[in-house]
Design an enzyme around this catalytic site. Sequence first.
Site, PDB file in Angstrom:
ATOM      1  N   SER A  17     -33.093-132.890  -9.623  1.00 21.93           N
ATOM      2  CA  SER A  17     -34.356-132.230  -9.945  1.00 21.93           C
ATOM      3  C   SER A  17     -34.891-131.602 -11.160  1.00 21.93           C
ATOM      4  CB  SER A  17     -34.957-132.379  -8.697  1.00 21.93           C
ATOM      5  OG  SER A  17     -36.530-131.360  -8.671  1.00 21.93           O
TER       6      SER A  17
ATOM      7  N   TYR B  86     -35.007-126.703  -1.191  1.00 18.49           N
ATOM      8  CA  TYR B  86     -33.875-127.912  -2.403  1.00 18.49           C
ATOM      9  C   TYR B  86     -34.112-127.353  -3.355  1.00 18.49           C
ATOM     10  CZ  TYR B  86     -36.465-132.026  -4.511  1.00 18.49           C
ATOM     11  OH  TYR B  86     -36.548-133.290  -5.468  1.00 18.49           O
TER      12      TYR B  86
END
Length: 251
Positions: free
Chosen positions: A139, A152
Site C-alpha cells: 500500500s 495496517y
Amino acid sequence: MDISGNTVFIPGATGGLGRALALALHERGNTVIVGGRRTELLAEIAEEHPGIDTVRIDTADPASIEAAAKEVLTRHPELNVLVTMAGIMRAEDWTHPSTFLADAEAVVTTNVLGPIRLIGAFVEHLLGRPDATVMTVSSGLAFVPYGPTPSYNASKAAIHLLSESLRVQYAGTSLKVLELVPPSVRTNLLPGQEENPLAMPLSEFTAEAVELIERRPDATEIQVERVKYLRYAEVRGDYDEVVSVLNGHQN
C-alpha cells in the site's frame, strides 16, 4: 509477469481490489481461481463469470490455507501465479489498549501471517514451474502513515520489505516477486471509503494496474501514478509535508 496465459490463484478476491483484478486477468486470457471465506459470494462469481474457478479459504486460518492449497494444486497443477490479496484495515485508538489490541492482532494475522503462510503453502510448487510469480499487495501507506490505522500501515510496510527480501532470495530461480502498491481506492476496506472522493475509483485503478503489468512484464513494483505521491515522499524530501496533508485531509 506476463499479462496472459497464466493460471492464477487470488485468495481474498470476492470483492474490492481482488475481485476487480481477478475479472481483469480472466478477461486477458488467464485461468483464474478466486478464493474467499463466503461461499455464497464464491458461488455468485462462478455463476456470473463462467471459467473462473473458486475455492473456499480463510487466510487467517493456517489449516484452511493448507487445505485450499491442496485443493487448488490438485485441480490446477499448472498454477504459476499466486496473488496474496486478502487483507483487512481497522481504525484503532492506541490510547486505550482495551480498544485496539484485538483489532491490531487481527490485522497482523490477516495481512502479515496470511501472506507468509500462503507463500509457504505454494512456494515449493511455484519454484518447480518454469515461469512463476508471487504478487504481494502492499500500500502507499507502507511509506507514509495514516494516523487512524497504525497496524495496517505497519503490516503493509512489512509486506513491502518481505517482498524485497524474497526477491533477493529467489534471484536465480524461476520465481519472481511482484509487489502491487495501491493508493487509497474506492472499496469497502474502511467504512465510507467507497464514497470517498479523494480515493481512486476502482475501475481506474484496475485498468491502470493491468496496463502497467502488460507494459512492464519485468517490473518489480506496480505503482499507479496516484500512489507515487506517497511512495516517494521520503525520496523527494517532502515526507513531513505529505504526512501532514494525508492526515489533515483524513484521506
